[in-house]
Design a protein around this motif. Structure first.
Motif, mmCIF file in Angstrom:
data_model
loop_
_atom_site.group_PDB
_atom_site.id
_atom_site.type_symbol
_atom_site.label_atom_id
_atom_site.label_comp_id
_atom_site.label_asym_id
_atom_site.label_seq_id
_atom_site.Cartn_x
_atom_site.Cartn_y
_atom_site.Cartn_z
ATOM 1 N N GLY A 115 0.821 -1.204 0.000
ATOM 2 C CA GLY A 115 0.000 0.000 0.000
ATOM 3 C C GLY A 115 0.856 1.255 0.000
ATOM 4 O O GLY A 115 0.597 2.208 -0.753
ATOM 5 N N ASP A 116 1.889 1.268 0.840
ATOM 6 C CA ASP A 116 2.806 2.410 0.852
ATOM 7 C C ASP A 116 3.491 2.570 -0.503
ATOM 8 O O ASP A 116 3.715 3.693 -0.976
ATOM 9 C CB ASP A 116 3.871 2.215 1.940
ATOM 10 N N LEU A 117 3.810 1.445 -1.106
ATOM 11 C CA LEU A 117 4.511 1.464 -2.387
ATOM 12 C C LEU A 117 3.647 2.106 -3.473
ATOM 13 O O LEU A 117 4.131 2.923 -4.266
ATOM 14 C CB LEU A 117 4.890 0.026 -2.765
ATOM 15 N N THR A 118 2.367 1.771 -3.484
ATOM 16 C CA THR A 118 1.508 2.308 -4.542
ATOM 17 C C THR A 118 1.131 3.768 -4.289
ATOM 18 O O THR A 118 0.768 4.471 -5.234
ATOM 19 C CB THR A 118 0.237 1.451 -4.716
ATOM 20 N N VAL A 119 1.201 4.217 -3.033
ATOM 21 C CA VAL A 119 1.044 5.652 -2.789
ATOM 22 C C VAL A 119 2.216 6.407 -3.424
ATOM 23 O O VAL A 119 2.046 7.430 -4.087
ATOM 24 C CB VAL A 119 0.953 5.952 -1.285
ATOM 25 N N ALA A 120 3.419 5.885 -3.221
ATOM 26 C CA ALA A 120 4.619 6.530 -3.769
ATOM 27 C C ALA A 120 4.766 6.311 -5.268
ATOM 28 O O ALA A 120 5.293 7.169 -5.986
ATOM 29 C CB ALA A 120 5.862 6.004 -3.043
ATOM 30 N N HIS A 121 4.289 5.158 -5.758
ATOM 31 C CA HIS A 121 4.466 4.792 -7.172
ATOM 32 C C HIS A 121 3.154 4.206 -7.703
ATOM 33 O O HIS A 121 3.035 2.984 -7.894
ATOM 34 C CB HIS A 121 5.606 3.775 -7.320
ATOM 35 N N PRO A 122 2.167 5.045 -7.948
ATOM 36 C CA PRO A 122 0.838 4.541 -8.319
ATOM 37 C C PRO A 122 0.768 3.866 -9.683
ATOM 38 O O PRO A 122 -0.256 3.260 -10.004
ATOM 39 C CB PRO A 122 -0.033 5.807 -8.293
ATOM 40 N N ARG A 123 1.854 3.933 -10.455
ATOM 41 C CA ARG A 123 1.850 3.283 -11.777
ATOM 42 C C ARG A 123 2.740 2.039 -11.784
ATOM 43 O O ARG A 123 3.163 1.572 -12.835
ATOM 44 C CB ARG A 123 2.283 4.277 -12.853
ATOM 45 N N ASP A 124 2.957 1.485 -10.606
ATOM 46 C CA ASP A 124 3.724 0.242 -10.481
ATOM 47 C C ASP A 124 2.750 -0.925 -10.642
ATOM 48 O O ASP A 124 2.024 -1.289 -9.715
ATOM 49 C CB ASP A 124 4.421 0.202 -9.116
ATOM 50 N N VAL A 125 2.738 -1.502 -11.821
ATOM 51 C CA VAL A 125 1.761 -2.554 -12.138
ATOM 52 C C VAL A 125 1.928 -3.763 -11.228
ATOM 53 O O VAL A 125 0.946 -4.337 -10.743
ATOM 54 C CB VAL A 125 1.893 -2.977 -13.616
ATOM 55 N N LEU A 126 3.163 -4.161 -10.976
ATOM 56 C CA LEU A 126 3.389 -5.351 -10.161
ATOM 57 C C LEU A 126 2.908 -5.129 -8.732
ATOM 58 O O LEU A 126 2.283 -6.016 -8.135
ATOM 59 C CB LEU A 126 4.873 -5.724 -10.172
ATOM 60 N N ALA A 127 3.169 -3.957 -8.173
ATOM 61 C CA ALA A 127 2.707 -3.664 -6.818
ATOM 62 C C ALA A 127 1.184 -3.661 -6.746
ATOM 63 O O ALA A 127 0.597 -4.163 -5.782
ATOM 64 C CB ALA A 127 3.264 -2.323 -6.347
ATOM 65 N N LEU A 128 0.545 -3.112 -7.758
ATOM 66 C CA LEU A 128 -0.918 -3.066 -7.769
ATOM 67 C C LEU A 128 -1.517 -4.458 -7.912
ATOM 68 O O LEU A 128 -2.473 -4.811 -7.213
ATOM 69 C CB LEU A 128 -1.402 -2.157 -8.904
ATOM 70 N N PHE A 129 -0.947 -5.253 -8.804
ATOM 71 C CA PHE A 129 -1.482 -6.607 -8.998
ATOM 72 C C PHE A 129 -1.280 -7.450 -7.742
ATOM 73 O O PHE A 129 -2.218 -8.100 -7.260
ATOM 74 C CB PHE A 129 -0.806 -7.285 -10.192
ATOM 75 N N ALA A 130 -0.060 -7.449 -7.200
ATOM 76 C CA ALA A 130 0.209 -8.243 -6.005
ATOM 77 C C ALA A 130 -0.644 -7.763 -4.839
ATOM 78 O O ALA A 130 -1.190 -8.575 -4.067
ATOM 79 C CB ALA A 130 1.695 -8.167 -5.642
ATOM 80 N N GLY A 131 -0.788 -6.453 -4.696
ATOM 81 C CA GLY A 131 -1.610 -5.925 -3.618
ATOM 82 C C GLY A 131 -3.068 -6.302 -3.774
ATOM 83 O O GLY A 131 -3.750 -6.636 -2.794
ATOM 84 N N HIS A 132 -3.560 -6.252 -4.983
ATOM 85 C CA HIS A 132 -4.955 -6.621 -5.247
ATOM 86 C C HIS A 132 -5.212 -8.086 -4.902
ATOM 87 O O HIS A 132 -6.206 -8.412 -4.240
ATOM 88 C CB HIS A 132 -5.253 -6.365 -6.724
ATOM 89 N N GLN A 133 -4.308 -8.958 -5.315
ATOM 90 C CA GLN A 133 -4.470 -10.367 -4.983
ATOM 91 C C GLN A 133 -4.335 -10.594 -3.475
ATOM 92 O O GLN A 133 -5.031 -11.425 -2.897
ATOM 93 C CB GLN A 133 -3.457 -11.214 -5.754
ATOM 94 N N HIS A 134 -3.434 -9.854 -2.842
ATOM 95 C CA HIS A 134 -3.313 -9.931 -1.385
ATOM 96 C C HIS A 134 -4.645 -9.601 -0.716
ATOM 97 O O HIS A 134 -5.091 -10.290 0.206
ATOM 98 C CB HIS A 134 -2.239 -8.956 -0.896
ATOM 99 N N ASP A 135 -5.308 -8.545 -1.176
ATOM 100 C CA ASP A 135 -6.566 -8.130 -0.561
ATOM 101 C C ASP A 135 -7.646 -9.177 -0.761
ATOM 102 O O ASP A 135 -8.508 -9.377 0.117
ATOM 103 C CB ASP A 135 -7.008 -6.789 -1.152
#
Length: 465
Positions: A115-135
């Motif tokens: 979550g912190d990562l996507t606040v700092a880098h909202p266009r990081d596809v891998l962080a968004l995908f991994a975070g979404h699956q985590h949720d």
């Protein structure tokens, strides 16, 4: 230093590795099995690529496979042991910390870091995908929605990855109860990429939750070539199709789907697919359908896995298979093993609380139901019914457990509780043949044949829509 298509710098990553990495991300967001080959190719080209190693680590945990996670953890530890992290970008260090937390079993810590990562880098596809699956795996509907929603504003309308992000957002919206908005976002994603199976999945969920079973079947039939074969989500989307058929009373079609797609001799035996098979057969079990041969084969598949304590949601579905097959001893052995494991599990391991608070009560309730100890099943499920989301899955998946509580209450003749449970379900989902058929059985117990007949007629009418 090379950079990905969104301008994120990538340490120790050559041009060839970058090409494979980008291809892997494309496969990942569209749930293509080729993601593994592309990720391997990236590391073959640049073995010290930080983001290549991070991607491999996430692939090791996303499938909830204990052995894959253990192997990925060993590889990741070896990689980090010789790494000077001070030379890396802050984004890469955040990814390393998130992947390490997840591999150590701290899912919730990993989710916060992502979550912190996507606040700092909202266009990081891998962080968004991994975070979404985590949720999804932790059952956190609000984060499932807002993690993606909070990043979308940073994306250009014509970015090729905005489509799959909209598909993810659709699922988060649906799990949060925003069904019309979820359908809209999912269809927008599909207008960009018709083969986006996660967007298809998100729209399918909206139809399920609104009782639009015929619409769901038509939607899937119209897009058969886009979702029905060759993806990492194929079995799960067939499971959704079978749920529609089940609500409409088409038992023959349900079993046809089960045998052809959900579980058969060539099935991979992965947890995510086995739990879909168990969840479908369990609904038939609750309805009194005898599926002895299918249960036996499914129980064999779960037993061959020989899983340890890794993800409580999987454990519950293994117990469904054992109970359905009449192998109560195996189910009890799994429960005893998890109880022993809890004594030594570190508090930071997320599965510890998932198992203690939800997994074990659910497993014990399933066993009690199989023993026809319906009152005990009620007593075990009632305290956790509003917290089931904390051990993962979707509303549609967890409904197998919620229906178990309804059926146990009816069979235990806890009529006041059954009336309350069914009233809750009917007010929330007035179009659901199961809800009305259960209401009919309740009215019969209460001695009101006219109301029972009316409920039964409503169930039949809805199944025919």
């Amino acid at each position: 230093m090379t950079a990905d298509r969104h301008g994120h710098r990538m340490s120790n990553t050559g041009a060839d590795a970058l090409v494979h990495y980008e291809r892997a991300l494309d496969h990942l967001v569209f749930f293509r099995p080729e993601v593994v080959e592309a990720a391997d190719a990236a590391l073959a080209a640049s073995p010290r690529s930080v983001m290549g190693q991070v991607l491999a680590a996430y692939l090791g945990v996303l499938g909830t496979e204990e052995k894959d996670a253990a192997a990925a953890r060993d590889t990741f530890l070896r990689f980090r042991s010789g790494l000077d992290e001070e030379t890396l970008t802050s984004r890469e260090r955040m990814h390393l910390a998130a992947a390490a937390a997840w591999l150590d079993g701290d899912l919730h810590g990993a989710g916060r870091l992502l979550g912190d990562l996507t606040v700092a880098h909202p266009r990081d596809v891998l962080a968004l995908f991994a975070g979404h699956q985590h949720d999804f795996l932790t059952g956190d509907a609000q984060r499932l929605r807002d993690r993606i929603g909070g990043a979308l504003g940073a994306w250009e309308p014509d970015d090729p990855h905005r489509g799959p992000l909209l598909g993810m957002y659709a699922f988060g919206l649906e799990e949060s109860g925003h069904y019309e908005r979820a359908e809209e976002a999912g269809l927008e994603a599909l207008a960009r990429h018709p083969h986006d199976v996660w967007a298809i999945h998100g729209v399918v969920h909206t139809y399920e939750m609104r009782g639009r079973f015929t619409d769901g079947i038509r939607f899937l039939d119209a897009r058969t070539e886009d979702w029905s074969d060759g993806t990492l989500l194929t079995v799960h989307n067939w499971w959704h199709y079978a749920l529609y058929a089940l609500e409409m009373g088409d038992a023959a079609r349900v079993l046809e789907i089960y045998d052809a797609a959900l579980h058969h001799e060539e099935s991979a035996g992965v947890a995510m697919e086995l739990l879909d098979a168990a969840a479908l057969l369990w609904r038939l079990y609750l309805a009194g359908e005898d599926q002895g041969v299918r249960w036996a084969r499914l129980a064999d598949a779960w037993e061959r896995r020989d899983d340890g304590a890794h993800y409580a949601f999987n454990d519950a579905h293994a117990v469904m298979a054992y109970v359905g097959a009449g192998r109560i001893g195996l189910a009890e052995r799994l429960v005893a093993d998890r109880q022993r494991w809890l004594a030594g599990a570190a508090p930071a391991v997320s599965n510890r609380a998932m198992t203690a608070d939800i997994g074990l009560p659910v497993c014990r309730a399933l066993i009690a139901y199989g023993r026809q100890e319906y009152g005990r099943a009620v007593d075990l499920l009632l305290p956790v019914r509003h917290r089931l989301h904390t051990f993962g899955g979707s509303h549609a998946q967890r409904d197998a457990v919620q229906r178990t509580l309804v059926e146990a209450a009816l069979r235990a003749r806890r009529t006041e509780l059954a009336r309350t449970l069914l009233s809750e379900r009917i007010q929330l989902r007035p179009v659901c043949p199961y809800n009305w058929s259960a209401q009919a059985r309740l009215e019969e117990q209460l001695g009101d044949p006219e109301r029972a007949a009316a409920a039964r007629e409503k169930a039949a009418a809805q199944a025919a829509w």
